[in-house]
Motif scaffolding. Structure first.
Motif, PDB file in Angstrom:
ATOM      1  N   GLY A  93     -92.475 -20.048 -83.133  1.00 12.05           N
ATOM      2  CA  GLY A  93     -91.954 -18.961 -83.828  1.00 12.05           C
ATOM      3  C   GLY A  93     -90.397 -18.796 -84.132  1.00 12.05           C
ATOM      4  N   LEU A  94     -89.889 -19.026 -82.859  1.00  9.93           N
ATOM      5  CA  LEU A  94     -88.362 -19.161 -82.792  1.00  9.93           C
ATOM      6  C   LEU A  94     -87.649 -19.961 -83.707  1.00  9.93           C
ATOM      7  CD1 LEU A  94     -87.944 -18.511 -78.839  1.00  9.93           C
ATOM      8  CD2 LEU A  94     -87.682 -16.821 -80.687  1.00  9.93           C
ATOM      9  N   LEU A  95     -88.434 -21.135 -84.176  1.00 13.61           N
ATOM     10  CA  LEU A  95     -87.766 -22.059 -84.809  1.00 13.61           C
ATOM     11  C   LEU A  95     -88.149 -21.615 -86.204  1.00 13.61           C
ATOM     12  CD1 LEU A  95     -88.639 -25.257 -83.095  1.00 13.61           C
ATOM     13  CD2 LEU A  95     -86.194 -24.246 -83.323  1.00 13.61           C
ATOM     14  N   ALA A  96     -89.475 -21.324 -86.759  1.00 13.39           N
ATOM     15  CA  ALA A  96     -90.063 -21.204 -87.949  1.00 13.39           C
ATOM     16  C   ALA A  96     -89.485 -20.148 -88.717  1.00 13.39           C
ATOM     17  CB  ALA A  96     -91.601 -21.136 -87.838  1.00 13.39           C
ATOM     18  N   VAL A  97     -89.421 -18.803 -87.982  1.00 16.54           N
ATOM     19  CA  VAL A  97     -89.154 -17.629 -88.520  1.00 16.54           C
ATOM     20  C   VAL A  97     -87.718 -17.637 -89.017  1.00 16.54           C
ATOM     21  CG1 VAL A  97     -88.572 -15.190 -87.915  1.00 16.54           C
ATOM     22  CG2 VAL A  97     -90.726 -16.186 -87.153  1.00 16.54           C
ATOM     23  N   PRO A  98     -86.671 -17.866 -88.375  1.00 25.08           N
ATOM     24  CA  PRO A  98     -85.303 -18.051 -88.958  1.00 25.08           C
ATOM     25  C   PRO A  98     -85.235 -19.058 -89.985  1.00 25.08           C
ATOM     26  CG  PRO A  98     -85.221 -18.054 -86.630  1.00 25.08           C
ATOM     27  CD  PRO A  98     -86.725 -18.310 -86.897  1.00 25.08           C
ATOM     28  N   LEU A  99     -85.759 -20.403 -89.945  1.00 21.59           N
ATOM     29  CA  LEU A  99     -85.872 -21.338 -90.978  1.00 21.59           C
ATOM     30  C   LEU A  99     -86.592 -20.795 -92.328  1.00 21.59           C
ATOM     31  CD1 LEU A  99     -86.642 -24.582 -89.113  1.00 21.59           C
ATOM     32  CD2 LEU A  99     -84.540 -24.032 -90.301  1.00 21.59           C
ATOM     33  N   LEU A 100     -87.651 -19.942 -92.341  1.00 27.57           N
ATOM     34  CA  LEU A 100     -88.199 -19.550 -93.441  1.00 27.57           C
ATOM     35  C   LEU A 100     -87.236 -18.250 -93.980  1.00 27.57           C
ATOM     36  CD1 LEU A 100     -91.968 -19.331 -92.303  1.00 27.57           C
ATOM     37  CD2 LEU A 100     -90.989 -20.801 -93.850  1.00 27.57           C
ATOM     38  N   GLY A 101     -86.716 -17.799 -93.220  1.00 27.55           N
ATOM     39  CA  GLY A 101     -85.800 -16.749 -93.589  1.00 27.55           C
ATOM     40  C   GLY A 101     -84.292 -17.261 -94.481  1.00 27.55           C
ATOM     41  N   MET A 102     -84.036 -18.262 -94.003  1.00 29.17           N
ATOM     42  CA  MET A 102     -83.052 -19.056 -94.588  1.00 29.17           C
ATOM     43  C   MET A 102     -83.327 -19.786 -96.062  1.00 29.17           C
ATOM     44  SD  MET A 102     -81.380 -20.830 -91.219  1.00 29.17           S
ATOM     45  CE  MET A 102     -79.711 -21.676 -91.746  1.00 29.17           C
ATOM     46  N   LEU A 103     -84.736 -20.175 -95.886  1.00 28.55           N
ATOM     47  CA  LEU A 103     -85.052 -20.806 -97.146  1.00 28.55           C
ATOM     48  C   LEU A 103     -85.355 -19.590 -98.156  1.00 28.55           C
ATOM     49  CD1 LEU A 103     -87.871 -23.431 -95.706  1.00 28.55           C
ATOM     50  CD2 LEU A 103     -86.038 -23.898 -97.190  1.00 28.55           C
ATOM     51  N   THR A 104     -85.895 -18.623 -97.725  1.00 21.78           N
ATOM     52  CA  THR A 104     -85.949 -17.495 -98.784  1.00 21.78           C
ATOM     53  C   THR A 104     -84.574 -17.202 -99.436  1.00 21.78           C
ATOM     54  OG1 THR A 104     -87.703 -16.408 -97.333  1.00 21.78           O
ATOM     55  CG2 THR A 104     -86.834 -14.913 -99.013  1.00 21.78           C
ATOM     56  N   GLN A 105     -83.572 -17.053 -98.521  1.00 19.00           N
ATOM     57  CA  GLN A 105     -82.390 -16.722 -99.273  1.00 19.00           C
ATOM     58  C   GLN A 105     -81.882 -18.010-100.321  1.00 19.00           C
ATOM     59  OE1 GLN A 105     -81.600 -13.682 -99.089  1.00 19.00           O
ATOM     60  NE2 GLN A 105     -79.406 -13.726 -98.787  1.00 19.00           N
ATOM     61  N   TRP A 106     -81.908 -19.249 -99.842  1.00 16.29           N
ATOM     62  CA  TRP A 106     -81.688 -20.333-100.470  1.00 16.29           C
ATOM     63  C   TRP A 106     -82.199 -20.514-101.926  1.00 16.29           C
ATOM     64  CZ3 TRP A 106     -81.087 -23.769 -95.621  1.00 16.29           C
ATOM     65  CH2 TRP A 106     -79.990 -23.627 -94.924  1.00 16.29           C
ATOM     66  N   LEU A 107     -83.862 -20.313-101.786  1.00 12.93           N
ATOM     67  CA  LEU A 107     -84.553 -20.388-102.916  1.00 12.93           C
ATOM     68  C   LEU A 107     -84.383 -19.076-103.701  1.00 12.93           C
ATOM     69  CD1 LEU A 107     -87.954 -21.582-101.117  1.00 12.93           C
ATOM     70  CD2 LEU A 107     -86.632 -22.911-102.785  1.00 12.93           C
ATOM     71  N   ARG A 108     -83.646 -17.996-103.358  1.00 11.99           N
ATOM     72  CA  ARG A 108     -83.282 -17.278-104.372  1.00 11.99           C
ATOM     73  C   ARG A 108     -81.914 -17.613-104.884  1.00 11.99           C
ATOM     74  NH1 ARG A 108     -84.273 -12.034-100.577  1.00 11.99           N
ATOM     75  NH2 ARG A 108     -86.553 -11.436-100.875  1.00 11.99           N
ATOM     76  N   GLY A 109     -81.383 -18.580-104.709  1.00 11.38           N
ATOM     77  CA  GLY A 109     -80.002 -18.932-105.097  1.00 11.38           C
ATOM     78  C   GLY A 109     -79.068 -18.293-104.494  1.00 11.38           C
ATOM     79  N   ARG A 110     -79.213 -17.493-103.308  1.00 10.71           N
ATOM     80  CA  ARG A 110     -78.129 -16.933-102.465  1.00 10.71           C
ATOM     81  C   ARG A 110     -78.094 -17.699-101.304  1.00 10.71           C
ATOM     82  NH1 ARG A 110     -81.264 -11.376-102.271  1.00 10.71           N
ATOM     83  NH2 ARG A 110     -81.760 -11.027-104.395  1.00 10.71           N
ATOM     84  N   GLY A 111     -76.606 -17.524-100.663  1.00  9.12           N
ATOM     85  CA  GLY A 111     -76.237 -18.191 -99.592  1.00  9.12           C
ATOM     86  C   GLY A 111     -76.615 -17.104 -98.233  1.00  9.12           C
ATOM     87  N   VAL A 112     -76.644 -17.804 -97.171  1.00  8.10           N
ATOM     88  CA  VAL A 112     -77.141 -17.244 -95.960  1.00  8.10           C
ATOM     89  C   VAL A 112     -75.814 -16.605 -95.353  1.00  8.10           C
ATOM     90  CG1 VAL A 112     -78.054 -17.325 -93.649  1.00  8.10           C
ATOM     91  CG2 VAL A 112     -78.984 -18.495 -95.386  1.00  8.10           C
ATOM     92  N   GLU A 113     -75.919 -15.152 -95.438  1.00  5.62           N
ATOM     93  CA  GLU A 113     -74.410 -14.490 -94.889  1.00  5.62           C
ATOM     94  C   GLU A 113     -74.308 -14.550 -93.215  1.00  5.62           C
ATOM     95  OE1 GLU A 113     -72.469 -13.373 -96.842  1.00  5.62           O
ATOM     96  OE2 GLU A 113     -73.415 -13.678 -98.775  1.00  5.62           O
ATOM     97  N   MET A 114     -73.140 -15.084 -92.830  1.00  7.77           N
ATOM     98  CA  MET A 114     -72.866 -15.132 -91.467  1.00  7.77           C
ATOM     99  C   MET A 114     -71.721 -13.982 -91.286  1.00  7.77           C
ATOM    100  SD  MET A 114     -74.831 -17.201 -90.128  1.00  7.77           S
ATOM    101  CE  MET A 114     -74.173 -17.254 -88.455  1.00  7.77           C
ATOM    102  N   PHE A 115     -72.043 -13.190 -90.388  1.00  7.83           N
ATOM    103  CA  PHE A 115     -71.149 -12.147 -89.816  1.00  7.83           C
ATOM    104  C   PHE A 115     -70.233 -11.358 -91.119  1.00  7.83           C
ATOM    105  CE2 PHE A 115     -71.355 -15.594 -86.697  1.00  7.83           C
ATOM    106  CZ  PHE A 115     -71.609 -15.055 -85.622  1.00  7.83           C
ATOM    107  N   GLY A 116     -70.650 -11.718 -92.276  1.00 10.08           N
ATOM    108  CA  GLY A 116     -69.887 -11.053 -93.436  1.00 10.08           C
ATOM    109  C   GLY A 116     -68.507 -12.087 -93.582  1.00 10.08           C
ATOM    110  N   LEU A 117     -68.580 -13.049 -92.891  1.00  9.46           N
ATOM    111  CA  LEU A 117     -67.323 -13.877 -92.780  1.00  9.46           C
ATOM    112  C   LEU A 117     -67.556 -14.824 -93.922  1.00  9.46           C
ATOM    113  CD1 LEU A 117     -66.366 -14.006 -89.417  1.00  9.46           C
ATOM    114  CD2 LEU A 117     -65.316 -12.478 -91.150  1.00  9.46           C
TER     115      LEU A 117
END
Ligand code: HEM
Ligand code: HEM
Length: 188
Positions: free
Chosen positions: A101-125
């Motif tokens: 779960g600790l691997l799959a949940v963040p990876l699926l979240g990142m995939l969601t953003q990327w497949l929406r054509g958006r970047g994964v925001e880190m610290f707002g930086l």
């Protein structure tokens, strides 16, 4: 010749394992809380910031888990916990599912953003840019999977924490100390 003392098994996990465990136990509920707060907030700068916090906390969970799994084979292990065989098997199964779960949940979240054509925001930086083209229907499926597994991970973590407290307060077998700092005569 001096007689060699028989080696005593460690009674606790090492400091790195311990630190990474408690960091995870802090980051996961915070990531969960952040997305719930995001959903409640009206559109605006604050909503975007809390949403960014959700993504940042989630990516940190993934990073901490990867370090933890890389360290695991080298970590000095405490002796086996004393408990009935079936309980040990159940505990191992829950640990494996937690790691998945600790691997799959963040990876699926990142995939969601990327497949929406958006970047994964880190610290707002900065943002981790999408490595592939957007695909909206696929993004929706990934979001569903992300949400489902995130809820399953929270439930499993709760079950795991309750089991640890059961060992402590009901079985009184001292198991919780394996994940707490303290004196360990078995540690070299
Ligand atoms: C989001 C919250 C949590 C997650 C994701 C989590 C995850 C894990 C994982 C994956 C392991 C296995 C470690 C390994 O084999 O290397 C573990 C072990 C352990 N956890 Fe947690 N944990 C969480 C919260 C807690 C809490 C709140 C407690 C105490 C109340 C706790 C107590 C323990 C103990 C005592 C062990 C060691 C078990 C043993 O050595 O046999 N954990 N945890
Ligand atoms: C352990 C880490 C994480 C947990 C526990 C978690 C949990 C959740 C939950 C429960 C939801 C569903 C909220 C709802 O609709 O009620 C959600 C949504 C979402 N999460 Fe995560 N998440 C984590 C990591 C990440 C990461 C690393 C990203 C990376 C970008 C991410 C991106 C998203 C996105 C895009 C949504 C959909 C929000 C929307 O509806 O637009 N999550 N997350």
């Amino acid at each position: 010749m001096a007689k060699q003392e028989p080696a005593m098994p460690r009674s606790r996990h090492d400091l790195l394992t311990l630190s990474l465990h408690w960091l995870t136990a802090l980051l996961v509920p915070l990531a969960y809380l952040a997305i719930q707060v995001t959903e409640m907030l009206p559109r605006g700068a604050l909503k975007t910031q809390v949403y960014t916090a959700h993504q940042t906390l989630g990516v940190l969970v993934l990073a901490v888990t990867l370090v933890r799994l890389a360290w695991r084979p080298f970590a000095p292990k405490p002796g086996p916990a004393e408990m009935p065989g079936a309980m040990r098997q159940a505990s191992t199964a829950v640990h494996v599912l937690l790691f998945l779960g600790l691997l799959a949940v963040p990876l699926l979240g990142m995939l969601t953003q990327w497949l929406r054509g958006r970047g994964v925001e880190m610290f707002g930086l900065f943002a981790l840019a999408p490595p592939f083209a957007a695909d909206r229907p696929m993004a929706r499926s990934m979001k569903e999977a992300h949400e489902l597994l995130a809820n399953a991970l929270m439930l499993l973590a709760l079950l795991h924490a309750m089991a640890a407290l059961f060992h402590h307060y009901v079985m009184r077998d001292g198991l919780i100390r394996r994940m707490l700092p303290g004196r360990d005569p078995g540690a070299a």
